[in-house]
Motif scaffolding. Structure first.
Motif, short mmCIF file in Angstrom:
data_model
loop_
_atom_site.label_atom_id
_atom_site.label_comp_id
_atom_site.label_asym_id
_atom_site.label_seq_id
_atom_site.Cartn_x
_atom_site.Cartn_y
_atom_site.Cartn_z
N CYS A 91 0.83 -1.21 0.00
CA CYS A 91 0.00 0.00 0.00
C CYS A 91 0.86 1.26 0.00
CB CYS A 91 -0.97 0.00 1.18
SG CYS A 91 -2.29 -1.23 0.98
N LYS A 92 2.00 1.22 0.67
CA LYS A 92 2.94 2.36 0.63
C LYS A 92 3.51 2.56 -0.76
CE LYS A 92 4.47 2.16 5.43
NZ LYS A 92 5.60 1.85 6.31
N ARG A 93 3.46 1.51 -1.59
CA ARG A 93 3.99 1.60 -2.96
C ARG A 93 2.86 1.74 -3.98
NH1 ARG A 93 8.56 -2.67 -1.59
NH2 ARG A 93 7.32 -4.20 -2.69
N ARG A 94 1.72 2.31 -3.55
CA ARG A 94 0.60 2.65 -4.44
C ARG A 94 -0.27 1.47 -4.85
NH1 ARG A 94 2.92 4.77 -9.10
NH2 ARG A 94 0.83 5.09 -9.86
N PHE A 95 -0.15 0.34 -4.18
CA PHE A 95 -1.09 -0.76 -4.37
C PHE A 95 -2.30 -0.49 -3.47
CE2 PHE A 95 2.85 -2.62 -5.70
CZ PHE A 95 2.53 -3.60 -6.64
N CYS A 96 -3.44 -1.07 -3.80
CA CYS A 96 -4.62 -1.04 -2.93
C CYS A 96 -5.04 -2.47 -2.64
CB CYS A 96 -5.79 -0.32 -3.61
SG CYS A 96 -5.51 1.42 -3.92
N PHE A 97 -5.43 -2.71 -1.41
CA PHE A 97 -5.99 -4.01 -1.03
C PHE A 97 -7.43 -3.75 -0.64
CE2 PHE A 97 -7.17 -7.04 2.29
CZ PHE A 97 -6.92 -8.24 1.63
N ILE A 98 -8.37 -4.44 -1.30
CA ILE A 98 -9.79 -4.19 -1.07
C ILE A 98 -10.50 -5.54 -0.89
CG2 ILE A 98 -11.91 -3.18 -1.99
CD1 ILE A 98 -10.04 -1.42 -3.80
N TRP A 99 -11.26 -5.63 0.20
CA TRP A 99 -12.05 -6.84 0.45
C TRP A 99 -13.41 -6.40 0.97
CZ3 TRP A 99 -9.88 -11.61 3.52
CH2 TRP A 99 -10.73 -12.71 3.33
N LEU A 100 -14.39 -6.41 0.08
CA LEU A 100 -15.73 -6.01 0.43
C LEU A 100 -16.52 -7.20 0.96
CD1 LEU A 100 -16.44 -3.85 -2.75
CD2 LEU A 100 -15.74 -3.05 -0.48
N ARG A 101 -17.51 -6.90 1.80
CA ARG A 101 -18.35 -7.95 2.39
C ARG A 101 -18.96 -8.82 1.29
NH1 ARG A 101 -23.85 -8.03 3.72
NH2 ARG A 101 -24.02 -5.91 2.98
N LYS A 102 -18.84 -10.15 1.48
CA LYS A 102 -19.39 -11.16 0.57
C LYS A 102 -18.82 -11.09 -0.85
CE LYS A 102 -23.64 -11.77 3.12
NZ LYS A 102 -25.08 -11.88 3.08
N LYS A 103 -17.61 -10.54 -0.98
CA LYS A 103 -16.97 -10.43 -2.29
C LYS A 103 -15.59 -11.08 -2.25
CE LYS A 103 -20.09 -7.66 -4.22
NZ LYS A 103 -20.85 -8.00 -5.40
N VAL A 104 -15.01 -11.26 -3.41
CA VAL A 104 -13.64 -11.78 -3.55
C VAL A 104 -12.68 -10.62 -3.30
CG1 VAL A 104 -11.97 -12.70 -5.23
CG2 VAL A 104 -14.33 -13.56 -5.21
#
Length: 176
Positions: A91-104
């Motif tokens: 994330c410090k290197r401009r990546f995003c990690f996203i995990w929404l409810r009931k999603k992949v």
């Protein structure tokens, strides 16, 4: 193993790499590193408090993770650990990690590639030949992950996804 002078491919170390939000470092166990003994480099000694008690390392192995925009990993060699890459470091290197409810869950790279992750026992992994190799249709990626790239090239969250389940990554919410 990689020929001399060539970058080591992270999936040559382990075919299953945990996306760890609780560790500030990339780690790999000694058992996975034996074939790379000549490629390891000495690093400043680091201590970790692990589930099995204190552990120390003085060795690291640089490697590349092609699927994540050829991201540079530096796996610290531990006596015993699953292979992990640090979500925070990415994330410090401009990546995003996203995990929404009931999603992949996904990693979004700096080049805006959406990489769906495999989930094993409620833990996200990036695997050689994993979900990102089969879940490639943008409409299906959006449906299964709640994440998409707009026609304007902006990272978006589907409006049907609950806003409180989003990661802290800066995301613009719009209706298409």
């Amino acid at each position: 193993a990689a020929p001399r002078g060539q970058a080591i491919v992270a999936f040559d170390i382990d075919v299953k790499i945990m996306m760890d939000s609780g560790c500030p470092s990339d780690l790999a166990g000694k058992i996975n590193m034996v074939k790379f003994m000549g490629k390891m480099k000495a690093v400043k000694p680091r201590s970790f408090n692990t589930a099995n008690g204190p552990s120390k390392t003085e060795w690291a192995l640089p490697a590349r993770l092609k699927v994540l925009d050829d991201d540079q990993c530096e796996f610290l060699v531990m006596r015993s650990t699953p292979t992990v890459i640090s979500v925070g470091k990415r994330c410090k290197r401009r990546f995003c990690f996203i995990w929404l409810r009931k999603k992949v869950p996904v990693v979004v790279t700096p080049s805006l590639k959406i990489i769906p992750l495999d989930v094993i026992n409620d833990v996200p992994y990036i695997k050689a030949g994993g979900l990102y190799t089969t879940l490639t249709d943008p409409r299906e990626v959006r449906r299964r992950t709640g994440v998409f790239i707009s026609k304007e090239g902006k990272l978006q969250i589907d409006v049907d996804a609950p806003a409180d389940a989003c990661s802290a990554a800066p995301i613009e919410r719009v209706v298409e």
